[in-house]
Design an enzyme around this catalytic site. Structure first.
Site, PDB file in Angstrom:
ATOM      1  CB  THR A 138       8.905  -3.152   6.342  1.00  0.00           C
ATOM      2  OG1 THR A 138       8.746  -2.021   7.191  1.00  0.00           O
ATOM      3  CG2 THR A 138       8.771  -4.467   6.919  1.00  0.00           C
ATOM      4  CG  MET A 164       3.304  -5.438   0.643  1.00  0.00           C
ATOM      5  SD  MET A 164       1.705  -5.170   1.299  1.00  0.00           S
ATOM      6  CE  MET A 164       0.711  -4.204   0.457  1.00  0.00           C
ATOM      7  CG  HIS A 165       4.785  -2.218   7.118  1.00  0.00           C
ATOM      8  ND1 HIS A 165       5.861  -1.616   7.400  1.00  0.00           N
ATOM      9  CD2 HIS A 165       3.796  -1.209   7.051  1.00  0.00           C
ATOM     10  CE1 HIS A 165       5.357  -0.131   7.232  1.00  0.00           C
ATOM     11  NE2 HIS A 165       4.289   0.172   6.998  1.00  0.00           N
ATOM     12  CG  ASP A 166       1.788  -7.174   8.441  1.00  0.00           C
ATOM     13  OD1 ASP A 166       0.557  -6.974   8.660  1.00  0.00           O
ATOM     14  OD2 ASP A 166       2.549  -6.636   9.306  1.00  0.00           O
TER      15      ASP A 166
END
Ligand code: RIB
Ligand code: CA
Length: 309
Positions: free
Chosen positions: A191, A237-239
Site C-alpha cells: 500500500t 491509500m491503504h484500504d
C-alpha cells in the site's frame, strides 16, 4: 447478476475505508458491509458505514460486529482519522440502525447461503476470526479472505514492526492465518506504493457531486495527518488496495508465502513475519502476499470510482 466480484467488506471507517467503500461500490458487488472496532469505536465505525451508504445512495446491508479485539483493549487511530473517524466531516448521521448487531453470525450464515464470496477485511481481523472460530468450515466456503494489514519486509506504522490492523488484534490475525482459509495479504509493503496527494484532492474537488466533495474533504483532512505526522507530501491509500486486488487482480503481483503473526514479542508484537526462505523453509505457504501493483492505474481506478459511483 453482474460479473463483478461479490464481496463482504469488513471495515472500520476510517478515511481510507471510505475510499474502499466507494471503490467497491463501483467495481464490485457489495453483498454487505460488516463493521468492527478499529480506527475508532464500533458505534462510530458503524455510524460511519451508514453515513457513507447514504452518501453514495447504496442499499447494502450493514451488520455491526465486535466492539473489542479478542484479548486486548481496543486501540484507536483517532489521530489519523479524527475523533468521529471521518475527520469531522459535515455528513449527516443516518437515522437508520444497522441491519443487525451480529456480523459474526451474518458472516457464517451468508457464506453458507452463498459459497464463493470474497471476504475483504480492511480493519482489525476480529470479526473474521470470531466467524472462523464459530464455524471453521467457513474457510472452505469463501473464494478468498483478502485483507489489508501487516506487511512483508517488517514494515510497521503503529510500531517499528507492526501495522495497525494486525497490531490492534494480533490474536485474531493469527486465527485467520492458521485457519486454512485462502488468505491474501495486502500489506504496507504494497500500500505504500499507492500514494495520494494534492493532485488527487484536486481531482475530487473537481467532481461536482456530494461524493466528490466528501472525498475531497477526507483527502484534505488526511493530508494534514501525513504532512504533520509523517513529513510527507503524499499519503498511502491503504484500504482500496485490498478491494482492487479482487476487482483488478491483473494490477497486482502476489507470491505464496508462509506468514506468521508475532503475538508475544516485546518489540515485535503484531508483526507479520513473512518467510522469504523459499524452498529452505520447513513451513508450507499459508498466504498469498502482495508485492507489487500498478500504482498509477490503481489510483486512477479509485478516482474513477469517486467520479462514477
Ligand atoms: O494501517 C492501515 C490500516 O489501519 C487501514 O485499514 C486504516 O484504515 C487503519 O485501519
Ligand atoms: Ca481500515
Amino acid at each position: 447478476m453482474t460479473d463483478k466480484p461479490r464481496i463482504i467488506l469488513d471495515c472500520d471507517p476510517g478515511i481510507d475505508d471510505a475510499f474502499a467503500i466507494v471503490t467497491a461500490s463501483r467495481w464490485a458487488e457489495i453483498i454487505a458491509v460488516t463493521t468492527v472496532s478499529g480506527n475508532v469505536s464500533l458505534d462510530k465505525t458503524t455510524a460511519n458505514a451508514l453515513r457513507l451508504r447514504s452518501l453514495i445512495g447504496s442499499d447494502f446491508p450493514v451488520h455491526a460486529g465486535a466492539h473489542k479485539p479478542l484479548e486486548v483493549a481496543p486501540l484507536s487511530a483517532g489521530h489519523v482519522h479524527g475523533d468521529c473517524g471521518l475527520g469531522g466531516i459535515d455528513l449527516p448521521y443516518s437515522s437508520e440502525s444497522p441491519d443487525s448487531n451480529n456480523a459474526i453470525e451474518f458472516l457464517v450464515e451468508e457464506t453458507r447461503k452463498e459459497e464463493g464470496l470474497h471476504l475483504v477485511p480492511i480493519g482489525p481481523l476480529t470479526n473474521i476470526a470470531l466467524a472462523l472460530q464459530a464455524d471453521p468450515d467457513m474457510a472452505k466456503r469463501v473464494s478468498s479472505i483478502t485483507f489489508m494489514g501487516g506487511s512483508a519486509g517488517g514494515l510497521g506504522n503503529v510500531t517499528a514492526a507492526a501495522e495497525f490492523n494486525i497490531y490492534a488484534d494480533p490474536e485474531a490475525a493469527q486465527v485467520v492465518l492458521q485457519s486454512g482459509s485462502p488468505v491474501s495479504m495486502v500489506g504496507l509493503n504494497l500500500t505504500h506504493q499507492v500514494q495520494v496527494g494534492t493532485k488527487e484532492t484536486e481531482i475530487c474537488h473537481s467532481i461536482d457531486t456530494p461524493v466528490g466533495s466528501a472525498m475531497a474533504y477526507l483527502l484534505d483532512f488526511y493530508a494534514d495527518f501525513y504532512r504533520s505526522h509523517l513529513g510527507t507530501d503524499t499519503g498511502s491509500m491503504h484500504d482500496p488496495c485490498a478491494v482492487l486486488a479482487i476487482t483488478h487482480p491483473e494490477l497486482f503481483a502476489f507470491e505464496e508465502k508462509y506468514v506468521a503473526v508475532e503475538v508475544n514479542g516485546q518489540h515485535t508484537r503484531g508483526m507479520t513475519l513473512v518467510d522469504e526462505r523459499g524452498v529452505g523453509s520447513e513451513f508450507e505457504p499459508n498466504c498469498r502476499v502482495a508485492y507489487n501493483v500498478n500504482a498509477q492505474e490503481a489510483v486512477a481506478l479509485i478516482m474513477q470510482a469517486v467520479a462514477e459511483v
